[in-house]
Design a protein around this motif. Structure first.
Motif, PDB file in Angstrom:
ATOM      1  N   UNK A  43       4.777 -13.449  -1.827  1.00 25.74           N
ATOM      2  CA  UNK A  43       5.123 -12.628  -2.816  1.00 25.74           C
ATOM      3  C   UNK A  43       4.056 -11.528  -2.597  1.00 25.74           C
ATOM      4  N   UNK A  44       2.820 -11.708  -2.633  1.00 22.25           N
ATOM      5  CA  UNK A  44       1.719 -10.766  -2.490  1.00 22.25           C
ATOM      6  C   UNK A  44       1.920 -10.066  -0.973  1.00 22.25           C
ATOM      7  N   UNK A  45       2.255 -10.661   0.019  1.00 22.85           N
ATOM      8  CA  UNK A  45       2.412  -9.954   1.159  1.00 22.85           C
ATOM      9  C   UNK A  45       3.678  -9.022   1.209  1.00 22.85           C
ATOM     10  N   UNK A  46       4.830  -9.504   0.696  1.00 20.39           N
ATOM     11  CA  UNK A  46       6.120  -8.596   0.405  1.00 20.39           C
ATOM     12  C   UNK A  46       5.499  -7.491  -0.264  1.00 20.39           C
ATOM     13  N   UNK A  47       4.764  -7.645  -1.486  1.00 29.96           N
ATOM     14  CA  UNK A  47       4.303  -6.275  -2.330  1.00 29.96           C
ATOM     15  C   UNK A  47       3.558  -5.551  -1.194  1.00 29.96           C
ATOM     16  N   UNK A  48       2.654  -6.023  -0.583  1.00 35.66           N
ATOM     17  CA  UNK A  48       1.781  -5.113   0.150  1.00 35.66           C
ATOM     18  C   UNK A  48       2.580  -4.211   1.191  1.00 35.66           C
ATOM     19  N   UNK A  49       3.701  -5.076   1.934  1.00 38.07           N
ATOM     20  CA  UNK A  49       4.464  -4.315   2.788  1.00 38.07           C
ATOM     21  C   UNK A  49       5.298  -3.202   2.366  1.00 38.07           C
ATOM     22  N   UNK A  50       6.061  -3.523   1.249  1.00 39.97           N
ATOM     23  CA  UNK A  50       6.966  -2.699   0.608  1.00 39.97           C
ATOM     24  C   UNK A  50       6.316  -1.657  -0.042  1.00 39.97           C
ATOM     25  N   UNK A  51       4.978  -1.963  -0.717  1.00 39.65           N
ATOM     26  CA  UNK A  51       4.331  -0.620  -1.421  1.00 39.65           C
ATOM     27  C   UNK A  51       3.854   0.302  -0.529  1.00 39.65           C
ATOM     28  N   UNK A  52       3.288  -0.476   0.828  1.00 45.24           N
ATOM     29  CA  UNK A  52       2.790   0.553   1.651  1.00 45.24           C
ATOM     30  C   UNK A  52       4.103   1.488   2.469  1.00 45.24           C
ATOM     31  N   UNK A  53       4.953   0.922   2.594  1.00 46.51           N
ATOM     32  CA  UNK A  53       6.242   1.700   3.168  1.00 46.51           C
ATOM     33  C   UNK A  53       6.619   2.732   2.291  1.00 46.51           C
TER      34      UNK A  53
END
Length: 284
Positions: A43-53
């Motif tokens: 979940x933390x990685x998904x958050x990072x990828x999505x937020x960065x995008x």
């Protein structure tokens, strides 16, 4: 760091075996589709990828705003700031989320640091964007109580960035990172150069604050110019160098050739950073 888990290789998803996780990671043996990597991510990685995008898209959107609204590109009040900060923070967040999967660090500790980093990136870009729409400077601006709150929030956020990224850099040097051939060197070099970006950013803020508080507001705004190339170049080594190592892992070239290319890339990037540092010293 979580000392009990420090020697445990990073795992992409609890349900995956260690061998399967290695295959699914960006540098894994078999590789995987973007969809598979997304579903396997924590979940933390998904958050990072999505937020960065989202942050990167925000930067691109403000490039369109600049094309329509016009105005100066340089200076303390311009659409350049939400464009460059949105793109830079977005790409950096995506890069850090990805490359830290190769670190031998506690999964829980890494997750907390990534969430804090993502939140801080949002705060930084949001503060800069709000001030751009208000047509006032974002940094070093204490003209009104609201401006002061924004400026202080950005300064504190910069401190949080230093702490989080320094923690990741320490983990990279404390234990040899995982990954394909050349990745440990690329990752460690990327984090070392990233520290240069953090230090140059801190120097810019510190000098600007001193000039601002001594009544030299315009000089404060322009005092950051010599260090901007150094800050910008060194900021993205943590993405460029590991990405190169990953791309090389997808080729059929010999290990010796891959190693030479990574070493040459690290040397070239270091020379570029040194050149930017010399230019900053000469124009300071």
């Amino acid at each position: 760091m979580d000392r009990d888990a420090i020697h445990t290789p990073p795992v992409i998803a609890p349900a995956l075996s260690a061998e399967t996780a290695t295959d699914l990671r960006p540098g894994g043996r078999t590789g995987a589709s973007a969809s598979t990597l997304w579903h396997a991510a924590r979940p933390s990685e998904r958050l990072g990828y999505a937020t960065g995008a989202v942050l990167a898209l925000s930067g691109l959107a403000h490039l369109l705003v600049f094309a329509v609204d016009g105005g100066p590109w340089y200076g303390p009040v311009s659409w350049r700031k939400p464009v460059t900060f949105g793109l830079s923070f977005g790409l950096t967040l995506i890069a850090v989320t990805w490359v830290t999967s190769y670190l031998r660090a506690g999964a829980r500790t890494r997750a907390v640091l990534l969430v804090v980093f993502a939140a801080d990136c949002v705060v930084e870009v949001a503060g800069i964007t709000v001030q751009a729409w208000r047509h006032v400077p974002s940094h070093l601006n204490t003209g009104t109580p609201f401006d002061t709150v924004i400026a202080m929030t950005l300064a504190v956020g910069g401190g949080v960035l230093v702490v989080v990224l320094s923690a990741f850099a320490a983990a990279a040097f404390r234990h040899r990172p995982d990954g394909p051939l050349g990745m440990p060197l690329a990752l460690r070099s990327g984090f070392a150069i990233l520290i240069v970006a953090l230090l140059s950013g801190a120097v810019m803020i510190a000098r600007g604050v001193v000039l601002s508080r001594t009544g030299h507001q315009q000089a404060a705004y322009h005092s950051t110019t010599p260090l901007k190339p150094l800050h910008g170049v060194s900021l993205h080594a943590v993405l460029v160098l590991p990405a190169l190592a990953w791309l090389l892992s997808r080729t059929s070239w010999s290990d010796a050739t891959k190693q030479r290319i990574v070493h040459a890339a690290v040397g070239t990037y270091a020379a570029a950073v040194l050149g930017a540092g010399v230019w900053a010293a000469l124009t300071w």
